[in-house]
Write a protein that holds these residues in place. Structure first.
Motif: not given
Length: 336
Positions: A81-91, A109-112
């Motif tokens: 889930g975190a990886a999906v968010l990181a692909e679609k959102l800016p850090p 950890k995903a930078g969000l």
């Protein structure tokens, strides 16, 4: 090790609940089967839709049950889930987390930036199962989604197996928000691809085999990802569920438990069986012992029944035994 289902696969993806363990106990045969997978050198990934525990806690639980498990072998829907968010959102984007501390940690950890209730204008909502979720958390998520926030659900399992029976899963709470927002989330866990793709990539693999007990998550996920799958009869989905499954829920192989990994592919593949004869009518099947053959076991009968029914139809079907052994086997399968 030649001549087994493992041949040609460079990673085995194992569901946990109902496949490897049930509650605080290993499923019969799981320990020996997984030890043998390690012995022959095939990598293992434990793939779970449970977003409430960090990967280390999952590994520790497996070690406590007697398995040799490492944190790097665990792939969770929280990570996906975190990886999906990181692909679609800016850090640095604010994400409203409706879930456990483990999910908050993966978002971080995903930078969000994980935020809680009353946060100013989160740009996304991520939802995973957590027993401490309250109405106010769901209300905040509803308001954010209605305001345009991206919505990611870690998984859509409507039920969760427990030692006392099936309890509400994350999918039940997702359904609540769907009703309240008239929207649907992106789903990271099984049966969608992100979790499985992430697990395969973590092993650097190209020829995975998915193993699980649920048709609607494990097997459907494998079908969506284009990988072969083994269903084991140790968890949620039953022999009747398998027999009546539609095409998008059908595995390639079926076994009583994880020991099927060490049988030959032809032995565990769904197909005609030399020990069984199946007669197909428009709405029923008749199973009989093949003349001149040693009586087969219950799972081989199920393979033969599925092959015959799937070749002609799908959905509900009555099953009859043409002799005493067939009738006994159907009772064992819950198909009588």
């Amino acid at each position: 090790m030649s001549g087994t289902l493992l041949d040609g696969h460079d990673v085995v993806l194992l569901d946990l609940d109902g496949t490897v363990f049930r509650g605080g106990e290993l499923v019969p045969g799981a320990l020996e089967a997984i030890q043998e997978v390690h012995r022959v050198g095939v990598p293992v990934r434990y793939v779970t839709n449970n977003a409430s525990k960090p990967d280390q806690a999952v590994a520790d639980h497996l070690v406590g049950l007697g398995l040799n498990a490492e944190r790097t072998e665990v792939s969770t829907s929280a990570q996906a889930g975190a990886a999906v968010l990181a692909e679609k959102l800016p850090p640095g984007s604010k994400v409203l987390v409706v879930g456990a501390p483990a999910l908050e940690s993966e978002v971080d950890k995903a930078g969000l930036v994980p935020v809680g209730e009353f946060a100013d204008e989160p740009v996304a909502v991520v939802q995973g199962l957590y027993t401490e979720i309250a109405y106010r958390n769901l209300a905040e998520a509803c308001l954010a989604i209605r305001a345009g926030a991206l919505w990611v659900a870690c998984n859509g399992d409507r039920t969760l197996p427990t030692e006392r029976g099936l309890a509400p899963g994350n999918g039940a709470l997702v359904a609540l928000l769907q009703a309240a927002t008239d929207q649907d989330p992106l789903v990271a866990g099984k049966p969608e691809r992100p979790l499985l793709d992430r697990a395969v990539a973590s092993a650097g693999a190209e020829a995975p085999l998915m193993v699980g007990d649920r048709l609607d998550t494990d097997i459907a996920g494998a079908v969506n990802a284009g990988m072969p799958s083994l269903m084991v009869l140790t968890g949620v989905s039953t022999a009747r569920d398998l027999l009546e499954a539609t095409a998008e829920l059908r595995p390639d192989f079926v076994g009583a438990d994880l020991r099927a990994l060490h049988q030959s592919p032809s032995e565990v593949a769904i197909g005609e069986q030399s020990t069984w004869q199946v007669r197909v009518d428009s709405d029923s099947l008749e199973l009989t012992t093949q003349t001149g053959e040693q009586p087969g076991d219950a799972v081989s009968a199920l393979r033969a029944l599925c092959a015959a029914w799937w070749a002609t139809a799908s959905g509900p079907v009555a099953v009859h035994g043409g002799d005493w052994h067939s009738q006994d086997v159907l009772r064992q399968l819950g198909l009588a």
